[in-house]
Design an enzyme around this catalytic site. Sequence first.
Site, short mmCIF file in Angstrom:
data_model
loop_
_atom_site.label_atom_id
_atom_site.label_comp_id
_atom_site.label_asym_id
_atom_site.label_seq_id
_atom_site.Cartn_x
_atom_site.Cartn_y
_atom_site.Cartn_z
N ARG A 124 0.55 -17.72 -22.94
CA ARG A 124 1.87 -17.10 -23.16
C ARG A 124 1.80 -15.62 -23.51
NH1 ARG A 124 2.54 -21.99 -25.56
NH2 ARG A 124 3.74 -23.41 -24.27
N LYS A 145 5.12 -3.06 -15.46
CA LYS A 145 5.41 -4.03 -14.41
C LYS A 145 4.11 -4.64 -13.92
CE LYS A 145 9.65 -2.28 -12.26
NZ LYS A 145 10.21 -1.79 -10.98
N GLU A 187 2.92 9.67 -4.94
CA GLU A 187 3.67 9.30 -6.15
C GLU A 187 3.66 10.43 -7.18
OE1 GLU A 187 5.47 6.55 -6.20
OE2 GLU A 187 4.43 4.95 -5.10
N LYS A 229 6.89 9.54 -15.72
CA LYS A 229 7.12 8.10 -15.68
C LYS A 229 7.38 7.57 -17.09
CE LYS A 229 6.32 3.80 -13.67
NZ LYS A 229 5.57 2.97 -12.73
N GLU A 239 14.51 -1.56 -16.34
CA GLU A 239 15.20 -1.14 -15.11
C GLU A 239 16.63 -1.63 -15.01
OE1 GLU A 239 12.73 -1.16 -11.65
OE2 GLU A 239 14.36 -0.62 -10.31
N ARG A 243 15.84 3.88 -14.54
CA ARG A 243 14.52 3.63 -13.95
C ARG A 243 14.57 3.52 -12.42
NH1 ARG A 243 9.72 -0.23 -16.50
NH2 ARG A 243 8.26 0.13 -14.79
N ASN A 247 12.47 4.86 -7.59
CA ASN A 247 12.42 4.35 -6.22
C ASN A 247 12.69 5.42 -5.17
OD1 ASN A 247 11.86 1.48 -6.42
ND2 ASN A 247 13.76 1.41 -7.61
N HIS A 250 11.54 5.14 -1.60
CA HIS A 250 11.06 3.77 -1.41
C HIS A 250 11.98 2.91 -0.55
CE1 HIS A 250 8.14 4.97 -4.38
NE2 HIS A 250 7.57 3.79 -4.38
N HIS A 254 9.54 1.21 1.78
CA HIS A 254 9.29 -0.24 1.83
C HIS A 254 9.63 -0.82 3.19
CE1 HIS A 254 9.51 -0.68 -2.84
NE2 HIS A 254 8.27 -0.60 -2.43
N HIS A 267 0.86 2.74 1.12
CA HIS A 267 2.12 2.83 0.38
C HIS A 267 2.55 4.29 0.25
CE1 HIS A 267 5.23 1.75 -2.44
NE2 HIS A 267 4.73 2.58 -3.35
N1 LIG Z 1 3.13 -2.03 -11.38
C1 LIG Z 1 3.68 -0.97 -10.84
O1 LIG Z 1 4.55 -0.32 -11.43
C2 LIG Z 1 3.21 -0.52 -9.50
C3 LIG Z 1 3.61 0.73 -9.00
C4 LIG Z 1 3.10 1.15 -7.79
C5 LIG Z 1 2.23 0.32 -7.08
N2 LIG Z 1 1.86 -0.89 -7.58
C6 LIG Z 1 0.94 -1.77 -6.87
O2 LIG Z 1 -0.31 -1.10 -6.75
C7 LIG Z 1 -1.00 -1.62 -5.62
C8 LIG Z 1 -1.63 -0.48 -4.87
O3 LIG Z 1 -2.52 0.19 -5.72
P1 LIG Z 1 -3.71 1.09 -5.16
O4 LIG Z 1 -3.20 2.01 -4.14
O5 LIG Z 1 -4.41 1.64 -6.33
O6 LIG Z 1 -4.58 0.03 -4.35
P2 LIG Z 1 -5.91 -0.77 -4.65
O7 LIG Z 1 -5.99 -1.22 -6.04
O8 LIG Z 1 -6.02 -1.80 -3.59
O9 LIG Z 1 -7.04 0.34 -4.39
C9 LIG Z 1 -7.21 0.87 -3.09
C10 LIG Z 1 -8.65 0.64 -2.58
O10 LIG Z 1 -9.52 1.54 -3.23
C11 LIG Z 1 -10.58 0.85 -3.87
N3 LIG Z 1 -10.90 1.64 -5.07
C12 LIG Z 1 -10.16 1.70 -6.20
N4 LIG Z 1 -10.67 2.62 -7.03
C13 LIG Z 1 -11.76 3.14 -6.42
C14 LIG Z 1 -12.68 4.16 -6.77
N5 LIG Z 1 -12.56 4.85 -7.90
N6 LIG Z 1 -13.67 4.42 -5.90
C15 LIG Z 1 -13.77 3.75 -4.72
N7 LIG Z 1 -12.91 2.81 -4.32
C16 LIG Z 1 -11.91 2.50 -5.16
C17 LIG Z 1 -10.07 -0.52 -4.11
O11 LIG Z 1 -11.13 -1.44 -4.19
C18 LIG Z 1 -9.20 -0.74 -2.88
O12 LIG Z 1 -10.00 -1.17 -1.81
C19 LIG Z 1 0.02 -2.41 -4.82
O13 LIG Z 1 -0.24 -3.78 -4.96
C20 LIG Z 1 1.35 -2.06 -5.45
O14 LIG Z 1 2.29 -3.10 -5.39
C21 LIG Z 1 2.34 -1.31 -8.77
ZN LIG Z 2 5.58 3.42 -5.10
#
Ligand SMILES: NC(=O)c1ccc[n+]([C@@H]2O[C@H](COP(=O)([O-])OP(=O)(O)OC[C@H]3O[C@@H](n4cnc5c(N)ncnc54)[C@H](O)[C@@H]3O)[C@@H](O)[C@H]2O)c1
Ligand SMILES: [Zn+2]
Length: 366
Positions: A124, A145, A187, A229, A239, A243, A247, A250, A254, A267
């Site tokens: 939990r 999030k 971003e 942020k 949100e 907040r 977007n 987006h 999206h 993305h």
């Molecule tokens: N929670 C939120 O508010 C929020 C906001 C934006 C995005 N997201 C989420 O984030 C995700 C995307 O995140 P991302 O772009 O970081 O993708 P990711 O975590 O998949 O990383 C991208 C790639 O880079 C690799 N990688 C990461 N760090 C590395 C490093 N230092 N050196 C070498 N390789 C590395 C990872 O293994 C992966 O293959 C999505 O799932 C999205 O929905 C969440």
């Molecule tokens: Zn985004």
Amino acid sequence: MMRSLTVDLKDRSYPIHIGEGLYPQLPQLLTECGIQPDRPLMLVTDTQVGPLYMDEVKGHLESAGYRVGTITVPAGESSKSLSRLEAMVEECIRFGLDRAGVVLALGGGVVGDLAGFLAASYMRGISFVQLPTTLLAHDSSVGGKVGVNHPLGKNMIGAFHQPEMVVFDVSTLRSLPEREVVSGYAEVVKHALIWDASFARWLHTNASDLLHLDPEKVGHAIYQGCQVKAAIVSQDEKESGLRAILNYGHTLGHALESAAGYGTYTHGEAVAIGMAAASMLGEELGTAQEVSGFTRELLRQFRLPVSLSGQWDEELLLEHMKRDKKARQGGYAFVLPRSIGEVQLYRDIEEQAIVRVLNRLKEGTT
Ligand SMILES: NC(=O)c1ccc[n+]([C@@H]2O[C@H](COP(=O)([O-])OP(=O)(O)OC[C@H]3O[C@@H](n4cnc5c(N)ncnc54)[C@H](O)[C@@H]3O)[C@@H](O)[C@H]2O)c1
Ligand SMILES: [Zn+2]
């Protein structure tokens, strides 16, 4: 040099530390936020990040007396699933992670969202700490999030669960593939365009150094991005209003990601095109003048795309945009600029204006 800021959420406030070579200081930083070595830690990472940084992080923690378990998930979005989560819960139980346990997320947004949701749901809810390793994760690690995907939709299962602390060691960014660096800046640019005109101008001047990951400037960019942020999230944690401006870019972003099939655009690339579109739509509808030129110029400086290449099914894009989470009763909702550094959510946007912008984007003549 370490920069620090606080996300102000009353009793759930937490610090963000940004700098080069911060991992040796992790035990001390954990202790400062109340996580002593008597609490078991579960370090979660992926198959790409793990081999690069896991031993280092684990080593520093163990030499300070922490007991550290590890979970490594396959790199990539497909790890954000309920079945993966279930397997992770099993590993936590076998390790003996109890209510005093802490989940540490070492990786990009995928690991952050997944490990964060593990922490939100395990027994939990237990504590968690974010150790972001991608530029994009400056965004995802702030705001609480967390969640996983369902086959029918991205981020459909999740929670709001704030971390105890974020430690962003920017030296990890050097191993990031170039496309991920470029994508992550989308971003950062977004945070500037929605909130802080002088930050936007600073990004414009320093884009080249930032793309080359100049440590001092990257630290500043991440710090400013997190500030924006944090300011927005602390005014509207769940949100209900403000907040939504996060977007920006987006609605179309999206739609492009899902219409093209996830993985075609990153993305950040999709959001960049979305911001170019929103700035043009703002001009079409008269919410702001003369923002699209600067917006597209800034995005181009970061080698981000600002037009649509190839064939697009307009109907499909419109359909996706209508289904956007911000939309209500089938109308289109867009965050549009008022000026550089200021945006607002608008509903009931007329379809013809969107179609005109889509055509301008396709022509790439603008
Ligand atoms: N929670 C939120 O508010 C929020 C906001 C934006 C995005 N997201 C989420 O984030 C995700 C995307 O995140 P991302 O772009 O970081 O993708 P990711 O975590 O998949 O990383 C991208 C790639 O880079 C690799 N990688 C990461 N760090 C590395 C490093 N230092 N050196 C070498 N390789 C590395 C990872 O293994 C992966 O293959 C999505 O799932 C999205 O929905 C969440
Ligand atoms: Zn985004």
